[in-house]
Design a protein around this motif. Sequence first.
Motif, PDB file in Angstrom:
ATOM      1  N   VAL A  23      40.753  34.968  39.581  1.00  0.00           N
ATOM      2  CA  VAL A  23      41.338  33.900  38.897  1.00  0.00           C
ATOM      3  C   VAL A  23      42.767  34.580  38.050  1.00  0.00           C
ATOM      4  O   VAL A  23      43.688  34.173  37.680  1.00  0.00           O
TER       5      VAL A  23
ATOM      6  N   SER B 225      47.594  35.800  42.901  1.00  0.00           N
ATOM      7  CA  SER B 225      47.743  35.672  44.192  1.00  0.00           C
ATOM      8  C   SER B 225      46.847  36.861  44.965  1.00  0.00           C
ATOM      9  O   SER B 225      47.548  37.485  45.697  1.00  0.00           O
TER      10      SER B 225
ATOM     11  N   HIS C   3      37.415  32.280  47.851  1.00  0.00           N
ATOM     12  CA  HIS C   3      38.817  32.407  47.310  1.00  0.00           C
ATOM     13  C   HIS C   3      39.512  32.431  48.919  1.00  0.00           C
ATOM     14  O   HIS C   3      38.889  33.151  49.784  1.00  0.00           O
TER      15      HIS C   3
ATOM     16  N   THR D  87      45.424  30.758  31.160  1.00  0.00           N
ATOM     17  CA  THR D  87      45.050  29.480  30.375  1.00  0.00           C
ATOM     18  C   THR D  87      43.971  28.756  31.090  1.00  0.00           C
ATOM     19  O   THR D  87      43.643  28.838  32.562  1.00  0.00           O
TER      20      THR D  87
ATOM     21  N   ASP E  99      43.991  25.484  31.887  1.00  0.00           N
ATOM     22  CA  ASP E  99      44.566  24.693  33.015  1.00  0.00           C
ATOM     23  C   ASP E  99      44.805  25.638  34.329  1.00  0.00           C
ATOM     24  O   ASP E  99      44.435  25.131  35.385  1.00  0.00           O
ATOM     25  N   THR E 100      45.228  26.926  34.165  1.00  0.00           N
ATOM     26  CA  THR E 100      45.263  27.725  35.531  1.00  0.00           C
ATOM     27  C   THR E 100      43.949  27.817  36.096  1.00  0.00           C
ATOM     28  O   THR E 100      43.675  27.923  37.381  1.00  0.00           O
TER      29      THR E 100
ATOM     30  N   THR F 248      41.231  25.776  36.083  1.00  0.00           N
ATOM     31  CA  THR F 248      41.008  24.575  36.678  1.00  0.00           C
ATOM     32  C   THR F 248      41.755  24.336  38.011  1.00  0.00           C
ATOM     33  O   THR F 248      41.114  24.102  38.897  1.00  0.00           O
ATOM     34  N   GLN F 249      43.038  24.704  38.005  1.00  0.00           N
ATOM     35  CA  GLN F 249      43.971  24.608  39.113  1.00  0.00           C
ATOM     36  C   GLN F 249      43.257  25.476  40.192  1.00  0.00           C
ATOM     37  O   GLN F 249      43.214  25.180  41.353  1.00  0.00           O
ATOM     38  N   ARG F 250      43.084  26.733  39.773  1.00  0.00           N
ATOM     39  CA  ARG F 250      42.614  27.847  40.871  1.00  0.00           C
ATOM     40  C   ARG F 250      41.198  27.432  41.436  1.00  0.00           C
ATOM     41  O   ARG F 250      40.704  28.062  42.315  1.00  0.00           O
TER      42      ARG F 250
ATOM     43  N   THR G 192      40.194  24.620  42.083  1.00  0.00           N
ATOM     44  CA  THR G 192      40.232  23.191  42.988  1.00  0.00           C
ATOM     45  C   THR G 192      39.318  23.226  44.211  1.00  0.00           C
ATOM     46  O   THR G 192      38.580  22.414  44.601  1.00  0.00           O
ATOM     47  N   SER G 193      39.586  24.372  44.906  1.00  0.00           N
ATOM     48  CA  SER G 193      38.821  24.574  46.314  1.00  0.00           C
ATOM     49  C   SER G 193      37.692  25.691  46.201  1.00  0.00           C
ATOM     50  O   SER G 193      37.305  26.038  47.243  1.00  0.00           O
TER      51      SER G 193
END
Length: 273
Positions: A70, A74, A95, A242, A244-245, A247-249, A251-252
């Motif tokens: 994370v 990328s 991932h 962060t 937020d990052t 949590t977003q990463r 998602t799947s």
Amino acid sequence: MEWIVDLVGPGVAQAMQVDAILYDGRSAFQRIQVAASRLFGRMLVLDDAIQTTERDEYTYHEMLVHLPLVTHPSPRRALIIGGGDGGTLEESLKHPLQKVTMVEIDRDVVEVCRRFLPGISGAAFEDPRTRLLVEDGIAYVRTARERFDVILVDSTDPKGPGVALFSPEFYAACATLLSDDGLLVAQSGSLLYQRDLTEMVRRHLRTVFPIVGTYWAPVPAYPGVLWSFSYGSKRFDPGRVTGDTITQRLTSVQTRFYGPATHAAGLQLPALL
Ligand code: SAM
């Protein structure tokens, strides 16, 4: 009933009573056992040291894998050194990586784990993105020509075949395989009982990487429970990612332990180091 006794370090041993020894053999590199205990389920034991258990493998594997994957924004290619039980491989494949190369020295560990601890690797060894190489991780990093965004060192402690995986030369060779913004994480021992080991890993990483740090996770079957992981990074700092990052990463990516709170908490070392 038998006991698994791990002589952890000077003056400290961890003893665990087990109900049954399901497998006991010797490979070219180490003694391999699979034991079953009421508390931890089945466990892999190499040269008397508990490597992983069915009950608590997820805290170790999730923190070893997801925190660096994370942190890199990328990642496309990951390299695992060691990790014969397949847990690190399984978490990595959650991932959207293009390829995961795993270099494990001992084929017997992989085979015994697939037979007795299949839940730890799941379908990871059949994933088309997996490339399993049975060879010495040291020799591999010295000669490989590939590039990786993340390297995960899921090794035994520095005894037996794992000794050189803690050397500055090994980390330097890893750094040459990493992309310009790549990072490496290595398990670096018990925060309570192997402080010298954790310090040594950090010291060796500092000779190679500009960003170095340690984080921890609770792994109940390991000596002292508080387990350390140390990272060396060329550009991205795990401490700057962060919530937020994260949590977003995720998602799947399904996790049981790793998340924004445990990422941040892991980087807060108890006042021991
Ligand atoms: N999670 C574990 C721990 O902290 O105790 C480590 C688990 S994993 C089973 C460790 C693996 O590293 C073993 O299967 C061992 O064979 C492998 N290993 C040791 N030395 C190695 C080397 N030089 N190259 C590649 N793999 C190695």
